[in-house]
Design an enzyme around this catalytic site. Structure first.
Site, PDB file in Angstrom:
ATOM      1  CG  ASP A   7      -1.887   1.194   1.053  1.00  0.00           C
ATOM      2  OD1 ASP A   7      -2.627   1.253   0.285  1.00  0.00           O
ATOM      3  OD2 ASP A   7      -1.920   2.065   2.055  1.00  0.00           O
ATOM      4  CD  GLU A   9      -2.036   6.126   2.766  1.00  0.00           C
ATOM      5  OE1 GLU A   9      -2.631   7.144   2.019  1.00  0.00           O
ATOM      6  OE2 GLU A   9      -2.527   5.335   3.192  1.00  0.00           O
ATOM      7  CD  GLU A  52      -6.952  18.841  -1.341  1.00  0.00           C
ATOM      8  OE1 GLU A  52      -6.705  19.171  -2.711  1.00  0.00           O
ATOM      9  OE2 GLU A  52      -6.991  19.753  -0.599  1.00  0.00           O
ATOM     10  CG  HIS A  57      -1.707  10.684   3.979  1.00  0.00           C
ATOM     11  ND1 HIS A  57      -1.330  11.953   4.468  1.00  0.00           N
ATOM     12  CD2 HIS A  57      -1.834  10.858   2.838  1.00  0.00           C
ATOM     13  CE1 HIS A  57      -0.800  12.719   3.629  1.00  0.00           C
ATOM     14  NE2 HIS A  57      -1.342  12.062   2.424  1.00  0.00           N
ATOM     15  CG  HIS A 149      -6.656   6.056   4.134  1.00  0.00           C
ATOM     16  ND1 HIS A 149      -6.828   5.672   3.113  1.00  0.00           N
ATOM     17  CD2 HIS A 149      -7.765   5.935   5.097  1.00  0.00           C
ATOM     18  CE1 HIS A 149      -8.110   5.660   2.877  1.00  0.00           C
ATOM     19  NE2 HIS A 149      -8.772   6.005   4.010  1.00  0.00           N
ATOM     20  CG  ASP A 154      -4.399   1.509   4.957  1.00  0.00           C
ATOM     21  OD1 ASP A 154      -4.873   1.213   6.305  1.00  0.00           O
ATOM     22  OD2 ASP A 154      -4.662   2.289   4.460  1.00  0.00           O
TER      23      ASP A 154
END
Length: 228
Positions: A7, A9, A52, A57, A149, A154
């Site tokens: 995963d 970010e 945003e 995260h 997140h 994750d």
């Protein structure tokens, strides 16, 4: 079979528009069992962090300012994933970002096979929500720590979801030791099994069964059993 659950970010949703990777998390699976080995890093994106994205995260530009640049970690990252299949939720997003980072420094794109768990979930549960949170709820996986997140968290949750999407862990493959012990056992080809083995039951026909069969055969026309 070695697989890597992965995963990332990022600073946004479009790598072609200057968005960058800010975190990578990977978990190693061996024969669909987590080994305890993982890879994790934060990255300095060399740009601002949109509000945003930070809301998703929680990674601020200030926090990331002293983290390594992608070229500094790419060797360790590629060594960890090697040529293993990558298990990713909405794979085109993460692969697109990682490929952009690789191309940016003059390296080739990822060539690993990719397993997209979103596609698997939508095929298994048509019309149902396929987000990671929704799948955790469906499979009763504890995601209470996922207030924001995070790439490593994750990927750990996705590893559990992936196992359930693939049918769940079969009872005969449950390993009771620590991740390190499990990995050692798997490498040695040893799989724990608590089944009780019983001797084969005798299955020769009884005299009355032989007599009944002989009577049945005599009633047949051109019975193959009587051919010499």
């Amino acid at each position: 079979m070695r697989e890597i659950v992965l995963d990332t970010e990022t600073t946004g949703i479009d790598p072609l528009n200057g968005d960058r990777v800010v975190e990578i998390g990977c978990v190693e699976l061996f024969n669909h069992v987590a080994t305890g080995k993982h890879y994790h890093t934060y990255l300095n994106p060399e740009r601002d962090m949109p509000a945003e994205a930070e809301a998703v995260h929680g990674l601020s530009a200030a926090f990331l300012s002293d983290k390594p640049l992608f070229p500094a970690i790419v060797g360790d990252f590629l060594a960890f994933i090697a040529d293993a299949p990558l298990v990713i939720h909405n794979a085109s997003f993460d692969v697109g970002f990682l490929n952009m980072e690789l191309v940016r420094i003059g390296m080739g794109k990822l060539s690993n096979p990719v397993v997209d768990t979103v596609k698997i979930a939508r095929k298994r549960f048509p019309g149902a929500p396929a987000s990671l949170d929704a799948l955790c709820r469906r499979f009763d996986i504890d995601n209470s720590n996922r207030t924001l997140h995070g790439a490593l968290l994750d990927s750990q949750l996705l590893a559990e979801v992936y196992l359930e999407l693939m049918g769940g862990r079969q009872p005969d493959l449950v390993l009771a030791g620590s991740p390190a012990q499990n990995r050692a056992a798997l490498d040695a080809g040893v799989i724990r099994s608590d089944r009780t083995f019983r001797p084969a039951r005798p299955h020769a026909p009884a005299p009355d069964e032989l007599a009944a069969h002989e009577t049945f055969v005599k009633g047949l026309k051109n019975a193959a059993w009587l051919a010499s």
